[in-house]
Enzyme design. Structure first.
Site, PDB file in Angstrom:
ATOM      1  N   HIS A 160     -13.409  -5.521   2.647  1.00  0.00           N
ATOM      2  CA  HIS A 160     -12.441  -6.597   2.432  1.00  0.00           C
ATOM      3  C   HIS A 160     -11.838  -7.066   3.763  1.00  0.00           C
ATOM      4  O   HIS A 160     -12.124  -6.503   4.811  1.00  0.00           O
ATOM      5  CB  HIS A 160     -11.384  -6.153   1.427  1.00  0.00           C
ATOM      6  CG  HIS A 160     -11.974  -6.030   0.055  1.00  0.00           C
ATOM      7  ND1 HIS A 160     -11.818  -6.981  -0.923  1.00  0.00           N
ATOM      8  CD2 HIS A 160     -12.796  -5.088  -0.476  1.00  0.00           C
ATOM      9  CE1 HIS A 160     -12.492  -6.613  -2.000  1.00  0.00           C
ATOM     10  NE2 HIS A 160     -13.098  -5.475  -1.751  1.00  0.00           N
ATOM     11  N   GLY A 192      -7.715  -2.061  -5.241  1.00  0.00           N
ATOM     12  CA  GLY A 192      -7.597  -3.405  -5.808  1.00  0.00           C
ATOM     13  C   GLY A 192      -7.688  -3.359  -7.328  1.00  0.00           C
ATOM     14  O   GLY A 192      -7.049  -4.143  -8.027  1.00  0.00           O
ATOM     15  N   SER A 193      -8.486  -2.420  -7.844  1.00  0.00           N
ATOM     16  CA  SER A 193      -8.602  -2.291  -9.303  1.00  0.00           C
ATOM     17  C   SER A 193      -7.285  -1.809  -9.894  1.00  0.00           C
ATOM     18  O   SER A 193      -6.862  -2.285 -10.954  1.00  0.00           O
ATOM     19  CB  SER A 193      -9.725  -1.307  -9.658  1.00  0.00           C
ATOM     20  OG  SER A 193     -10.938  -1.775  -9.123  1.00  0.00           O
ATOM     21  N   ASP A 230     -10.614 -10.881  -2.782  1.00  0.00           N
ATOM     22  CA  ASP A 230     -11.681 -11.305  -1.861  1.00  0.00           C
ATOM     23  C   ASP A 230     -11.271 -12.508  -1.020  1.00  0.00           C
ATOM     24  O   ASP A 230     -12.124 -13.125  -0.373  1.00  0.00           O
ATOM     25  CB  ASP A 230     -12.942 -11.676  -2.664  1.00  0.00           C
ATOM     26  CG  ASP A 230     -13.496 -10.480  -3.418  1.00  0.00           C
ATOM     27  OD1 ASP A 230     -13.155  -9.351  -3.051  1.00  0.00           O
ATOM     28  OD2 ASP A 230     -14.269 -10.690  -4.367  1.00  0.00           O
ATOM     29  N   SER A 281      -7.304  -6.128  -2.431  1.00  0.00           N
ATOM     30  CA  SER A 281      -8.034  -4.861  -2.255  1.00  0.00           C
ATOM     31  C   SER A 281      -8.183  -4.595  -0.769  1.00  0.00           C
ATOM     32  O   SER A 281      -8.454  -5.518   0.009  1.00  0.00           O
ATOM     33  CB  SER A 281      -9.428  -4.965  -2.875  1.00  0.00           C
ATOM     34  OG  SER A 281     -10.248  -3.903  -2.397  1.00  0.00           O
TER      35      SER A 281
END
Ligand SMILES: Cc1ncc(COP(=O)(O)O)c(C=O)c1O
Length: 449
Positions: free
Chosen positions: A228, A90-91, A198, A223
């Site tokens: 998640h 996700g980053s 999220d 993510s």
């Protein structure tokens, strides 16, 4: 997916039968009993994830391939969006979504160093990190309680001639005020990056119809880390309705290349040796032409294979999360004297990530008291990630020189969340016994039971 000999097929079937047997022998957890740890989240899977993983490992494609294509198509189908690019986290998805908007291909709309991006300090660091890493300036505004999302009344005050984008997360499964943000972005010609990491599966009602979060902005991210809504172990996705942004994202994800051939394919454009780029010789191999300073953030096909099985479970997962959240809300509402309970944003149906509680300032106990009591009773708790990212050591240098970022107004609610808030899980691994225990321990910790 792979052509194989009859003997190979037979062996594969045997391996898959054994994999299923292995799942039933080794992976089925004993039912929860009092005294076991109650996690805040975690992977929920059955034999299908294991079968897909083994199947894809036997294909041995390894890098982005057929399973990734299937996941991307299924994910687009679920959300009702046109393009999805699977990435390794996700980053990475946030990094790519942001960096895509800095592409020279966007001409005068591109984000340049020193341009400003409106965001919040209450949340996960990597929603903000790409802005700083690129040399743009995050403009922090406060959040509102009890939705824990950006305070849209602060938007106009945060605007300047340098503002190019709004980059924010939907907090813990609860959509931000999409109408207000969209109107603001539209009227000032700003990009909107939705960090949907999220909140996968939340819906919002706008212009007469319900739509999934992640489909309102110019570009959005997910993510697939284990807690998640769905997981690939490590994994993420960037998605958009813009063909232009999709191509830029893929270029940046895949080393910065100009060529868009999928891994293992050549000459999709049919003019691999016939084009002119930069100051390269005419006909320089398109496969090795670089239009961006890129990364390699691809995921493997084995991750995507797990994701394919998870995606089928997603609608049921979302429902479970909603049910668990509602159970906690119903059973804790008598304690609104001490706790601020979370609330869904207007015109939304959240897809909850967690159940957030903020201890009121005049309560006779602190967050520390409650969290310690919960953790001592093996109930996992989490803060709203960074709480206030500006207070972290990574900001020491910028804070001491007051450079590289700005704060608009006060961040009183952000600081309140940093000091008084925590959350417990609502993931599908909960059941009534676990939820009842959370409620009981919480209320005894608050000395109200
Ligand atoms: C809102 C938000 N954005 C981004 C991320 C980063 O995702 P990943 O851990 O896959 O890098 C997270 C992680 O939980 C998150 O909560």
């Amino acid at each position: 997916m792979k052509t194989e000999t009859p003997k190979g097929r037979q062996i594969r079937e045997q391996i898959l039968r054994l994999t299923e047997e292995y799942y039933h022998t080794e992976h089925i957890k004993a039912p929860y009993k009092d005294g076991d740890t109650i996690n805040y989240g975690g992977r929920i899977y059955d034999e299908k994830e294991l079968l897909n993983l083994v199947n894809s490992s036997l294909d041995f494609w390894l890098t982005t391939g057929p399973w990734t294509e299937k996941f991307e198509a299924d994910f687009c189908n679920f959300l009702g969006i046109q393009h999805c690019s699977v990435v390794n986290s996700g980053s990475s998805a946030n990094l790519l979504a942001f960096m895509a908007l800095t592409s020279p291909k966007l001409k005068n709309r591109r984000i340049l160093p020193n341009d400003e991006v409106i965001t919040v300090a209450a949340g996960f660091p990597t929603t903000v990190t790409p802005i700083i890493q690129y040399g743009a300036v995050p403009i922090f505004v406060d959040i509102t309680l009890p939705t824990y999302n950006i305070d849209v009344d602060m938007l106009e005050a945060a605007l300047s001639s340098k503002t190019k984008a709004v980059m924010i997360a939907h907090t813990l499964g609860n959509p931000f005020d999409i109408k207000a943000i969209k109107d603001f972005c539209n009227s000032h010609n700003l990009w909107l990056i939705e960090d949907n990491c999220d909140t996968l599966g939340a819906k919002y009602f706008l212009n007469g119809k319900w739509q999934y979060t992640g489909t309102f902005g110019d570009i959005a991210t997910s993510s697939f880390y284990p807690p998640h809504h769905i997981t690939m172990g490590e994994g993420g996705a960037v998605y958009t309705n813009s063909s232009e942004l999709y191509r830029i994202v893929n270029s940046l994800r895949d080393w910065g290349r100009d060529c868009w051939c999928p891994s293992g394919h050549d000459n999709t454009c049919n003019c691999r040796f016939a084009q002119q780029f930069g100051e390269l010789p005419l006909g320089y191999d398109h496969k090795y032409v670089y239009s961006h300073f890129g990364y390699n953030l691809k995921a493997t096909d084995m991750q995507a294979a797990i994701g394919c099985a998870q995606l089928e479970k997603l609608p049921a997962f979302i429902e479970e999360r909603r049910k668990n959240w509602q159970y906690l809300a119903d059973n804790l509402k008598t304690r609104e004297d001490y706790f601020i309970l979370p609330e869904a944003t207007g015109n939304s149906i959240p897809s909850w990530f967690g159940f957030m509680l903020t201890i009121k300032k005049d309560a006779p106990f602190t967050r520390d008291d409650i969290v310690r009591h919960l953790e001592n009773n093996k109930i996992q708790t989490r803060t709203l990630f960074a709480g206030n990212i500006i207070k972290h050591p990574c900001f020491d240098e910028m804070r001491s020189t007051q450079t590289g970022y700005k704060t608009i107004g006060t961040l009183l609610n952000t600081d309140l969340v940093m000091q008084n808030s925590f959350w417990v899980g609502v993931y599908p691994g909960m059941n009534q016994a676990k939820l009842d225990k959370i409620i009981r321990i919480l209320l005894t910790a608050a000395k109200v039971e």
